[in-house]
Design a protein around this motif. Structure first.
Motif, mmCIF file in Angstrom:
data_model
loop_
_atom_site.group_PDB
_atom_site.id
_atom_site.type_symbol
_atom_site.label_atom_id
_atom_site.label_comp_id
_atom_site.label_asym_id
_atom_site.label_seq_id
_atom_site.Cartn_x
_atom_site.Cartn_y
_atom_site.Cartn_z
ATOM 1 N N ASN A 209 -54.503 60.383 -63.614
ATOM 2 C CA ASN A 209 -54.635 59.553 -62.406
ATOM 3 C C ASN A 209 -53.225 59.207 -61.933
ATOM 4 O O ASN A 209 -52.241 59.513 -62.611
ATOM 5 C CB ASN A 209 -55.446 58.284 -62.703
ATOM 6 C CG ASN A 209 -54.938 57.579 -63.946
ATOM 7 O OD1 ASN A 209 -53.739 57.349 -64.088
ATOM 8 N ND2 ASN A 209 -55.833 57.268 -64.859
ATOM 9 N N HIS B 225 -49.743 48.476 -54.829
ATOM 10 C CA HIS B 225 -50.648 48.472 -55.990
ATOM 11 C C HIS B 225 -49.754 48.489 -57.233
ATOM 12 O O HIS B 225 -48.687 49.121 -57.229
ATOM 13 C CB HIS B 225 -51.490 49.756 -55.918
ATOM 14 C CG HIS B 225 -52.584 49.865 -56.921
ATOM 15 N ND1 HIS B 225 -52.348 50.070 -58.249
ATOM 16 C CD2 HIS B 225 -53.938 49.828 -56.785
ATOM 17 C CE1 HIS B 225 -53.499 50.153 -58.887
ATOM 18 N NE2 HIS B 225 -54.481 50.005 -58.017
ATOM 19 N N ALA C 276 -49.799 50.068 -59.792
ATOM 20 C CA ALA C 276 -49.546 51.404 -60.353
ATOM 21 C C ALA C 276 -48.186 51.944 -59.936
ATOM 22 O O ALA C 276 -47.627 52.817 -60.609
ATOM 23 C CB ALA C 276 -50.635 52.369 -59.878
ATOM 24 N N SER D 195 -53.361 49.288 -50.475
ATOM 25 C CA SER D 195 -54.775 49.434 -50.821
ATOM 26 C C SER D 195 -55.512 48.111 -50.677
ATOM 27 O O SER D 195 -56.723 48.060 -50.797
ATOM 28 C CB SER D 195 -54.918 49.947 -52.248
ATOM 29 O OG SER D 195 -54.254 49.093 -53.137
ATOM 30 N N ASP E 86 -46.297 56.126 -53.175
ATOM 31 C CA ASP E 86 -47.710 56.050 -53.549
ATOM 32 C C ASP E 86 -48.535 56.245 -52.278
ATOM 33 O O ASP E 86 -48.633 55.336 -51.456
ATOM 34 C CB ASP E 86 -47.975 54.678 -54.179
ATOM 35 C CG ASP E 86 -49.455 54.422 -54.434
ATOM 36 O OD1 ASP E 86 -50.283 55.249 -54.016
ATOM 37 O OD2 ASP E 86 -49.775 53.381 -55.035
ATOM 38 N N ALA F 196 -53.690 55.231 -51.223
ATOM 39 C CA ALA F 196 -54.568 54.529 -50.284
ATOM 40 C C ALA F 196 -54.471 55.106 -48.876
ATOM 41 O O ALA F 196 -55.328 54.849 -48.038
ATOM 42 C CB ALA F 196 -54.222 53.039 -50.259
ATOM 43 N N LYS G 290 -59.976 59.189 -54.107
ATOM 44 C CA LYS G 290 -59.848 58.456 -52.839
ATOM 45 C C LYS G 290 -60.135 59.372 -51.658
ATOM 46 O O LYS G 290 -60.420 58.897 -50.572
ATOM 47 C CB LYS G 290 -58.437 57.897 -52.694
ATOM 48 C CG LYS G 290 -58.072 56.885 -53.737
ATOM 49 C CD LYS G 290 -58.663 55.539 -53.407
ATOM 50 C CE LYS G 290 -58.276 54.555 -54.502
ATOM 51 N NZ LYS G 290 -58.668 53.207 -54.213
HETATM 52 C C1 PLP Z 1 -52.531 52.363 -53.456
HETATM 53 C C2 PLP Z 1 -53.033 52.728 -54.820
HETATM 54 N N1 PLP Z 1 -52.152 53.170 -55.711
HETATM 55 C C3 PLP Z 1 -52.529 53.516 -56.954
HETATM 56 C C4 PLP Z 1 -53.831 53.399 -57.347
HETATM 57 C C5 PLP Z 1 -54.192 53.789 -58.733
HETATM 58 O O1 PLP Z 1 -54.672 55.071 -58.717
HETATM 59 P P1 PLP Z 1 -55.293 55.714 -60.034
HETATM 60 O O2 PLP Z 1 -56.582 55.001 -60.268
HETATM 61 O O3 PLP Z 1 -55.433 57.146 -59.711
HETATM 62 O O4 PLP Z 1 -54.321 55.467 -61.127
HETATM 63 C C6 PLP Z 1 -54.793 52.949 -56.454
HETATM 64 C C7 PLP Z 1 -56.197 52.796 -56.866
HETATM 65 O O5 PLP Z 1 -56.975 52.105 -56.281
HETATM 66 C C8 PLP Z 1 -54.384 52.605 -55.152
HETATM 67 O O6 PLP Z 1 -55.256 52.163 -54.247
#
Ligand code: PLP
Length: 397
Positions: A58, A87, A89, A140, A165, A168, A191
């Protein structure tokens, strides 16, 4: 997911299931599945070459993995810039890598109201010490888009890398990584109507130069050096079919082809498909926002001025004073409403903290995509109007 994506997963599982690199038919079919996924992804985001595409579990896992490699080039006293819009992440992997290397993390703020990244403020955070900037193409949580090209240019002016990233943003509009100019762009197939698998494009020079954390028997060449162990091949087949479905939408919309004279074939179809989607979703988004402006109990977050429509995607945060977003989401999904909606905003941690949302119950996150209809927007509006009213009493004759 479109049927074609589900069928591709089933087809791989029944007819091709194997592992890569062997000389027997199912392994050869698996190699072909990976190659095709890379080619179609490259077309989807206009990557120069298919071998610059890396697959992984992911977005988050890939960011952790790649940040380890990127940060080997950092030293004590260097700086990186993350944002309050992102996010987590695309925040925590960089904070952790910075901690490991003695690097300072700067947090780019958002403008009150529109929640956009303030480019002037952003530029002031950058200096020759900056090694990397990490930011989203769209939030997101509140749907704000960023100016990817400008932020990337600012980063490059000081010699920093840009890690984008686009998770979203990907379901809502065309991506052109060459136009954006960034160094890395990550997306997540679930997504954009595929299964749960992450995809990353990186500039060849970085993918080749950086020391991937890999097992010794894994290839030293790209993209293999970035992909340890077995991949979710069946999901790659599904993701491929999902992107082909988006290209097929483009095939149905030749009216947008003139906007993309530089592309032909599937690359052009991907762009026209996503442009058609963007235009259609725009109608749903602004119908909803216009209607919601007349409902004073509710508050909308992010961009609500239609003149700035190009700076938002159809992810619209809605709160109501004194109401917990979980209660609202629970109501919307039940009581015959059948509207499944996210509440709170735990994953955009910096944004929740910045807006003080966790204390106030957060917001629900309305997300329109291209298969939603005007009638569904009305259904949502009706359900929001009903929320909080006492249930109707049934009168008996
Ligand atoms: C903007 C954004 N970045 C990263 C992620 C995380 O993605 P993943 O679930 O593939 O790690 C999300 C998940 O909702 C997201 O909306």
């Amino acid at each position: 997911m479109p049927d074609s994506a589900i069928e591709a997963i089933i087809d791989y599982s029944i007819n091709k299931n194997g592992n890569k690199g062997g000389v027997f038919p199912t392994s050869i079919a698996t190699d072909e599945t990976i190659d095709r996924a890379a080619k179609v992804t490259a077309d989807f985001i206009n990557a120069p070459e298919a071998d610059e595409i890396v697959f992984g579990a992911n977005f988050t896992s890939i960011a952790f993995q790649v940040s380890r490699a990127i940060s080997t080039e950092w030293k004590v006293g260097d700086e990186i810039v993350v944002t309050r819009l992102d996010h987590d992440a695309n925040v925590s992997p960089w904070i952790r890598a910075a901690e490991d290397r003695g690097v300072t993390v700067l947090h780019a703020d958002i403008i009150n109201g529109d929640a956009q990244i303030d480019i002037e403020m952003y530029a002031q955070l950058l200096s020759r010490k900056t090694k990397l900037v990490a930011f989203c193409a769209a939030s997101s949580s509140i749907g704000t888009r960023t100016d990817v090209k400008t932020i990337t240019e600012l980063a490059h002016q000081v010699g920093a890398m840009a890690y984008v990233d686009a998770v979203a943003y990907a379901p809502h509009g065309p991506i052109d990584v060459q136009e954006w100019g960034a160094d890395f762009v990550g997306i997540s197939a679930y997504k954009f109507f595929g299964p749960h698998v992450g995809l990353l494009w990186g500039k060849r020079e970085h993918l080749e130069r950086l020391p991937a954390y890999k097992i010794r028997p894994a290839p030293d060449e790209i993209p293999g050096k970035w992909m340890n162990g077995a991949q979710p091949y069946e999901l790659l087949a599904g993701a491929t079919a999902a992107m082909e479905y988006l290209a097929a939408i483009g095939g149905d919309h030749p009216e947008y082809q003139d906007q993309f004279p530089q592309f032909t074939g599937r690359r052009r179809d991907m762009k026209t498909g996503m442009t058609a989607i963007e235009k259609y979703e725009n109608g749903l988004t602004w119908k909803f926002i216009r209607e919601m402006k007349g409902r004073s109990k509710y508050r909308l977050w992010g961009i609500v001025d239609e003149e700035k429509a190009q700076w938002r995607v159809p992810t619209i945060a809605v709160s109501r004073d004194g109401e917990k977003s979980n209660d609202m989401a629970f109501f919307l999904s039940r009581e015959g409403n059948g509207i499944n909606i996210w509440s709170r905003s735990v994953y955009s941690k910096s944004l929740s903290d910045r807006l003080g949302l966790e204390k106030t119950g957060g917001f629900i996150r309305v997300g329109f995509v291209h298969y939603n209809t005007n009638e569904e927007v009305d259904r949502l509006l009706d359900a929001l109007d009903t929320y909080g009213k006492p249930p109707k009493t049934i009168s008996t004759p």
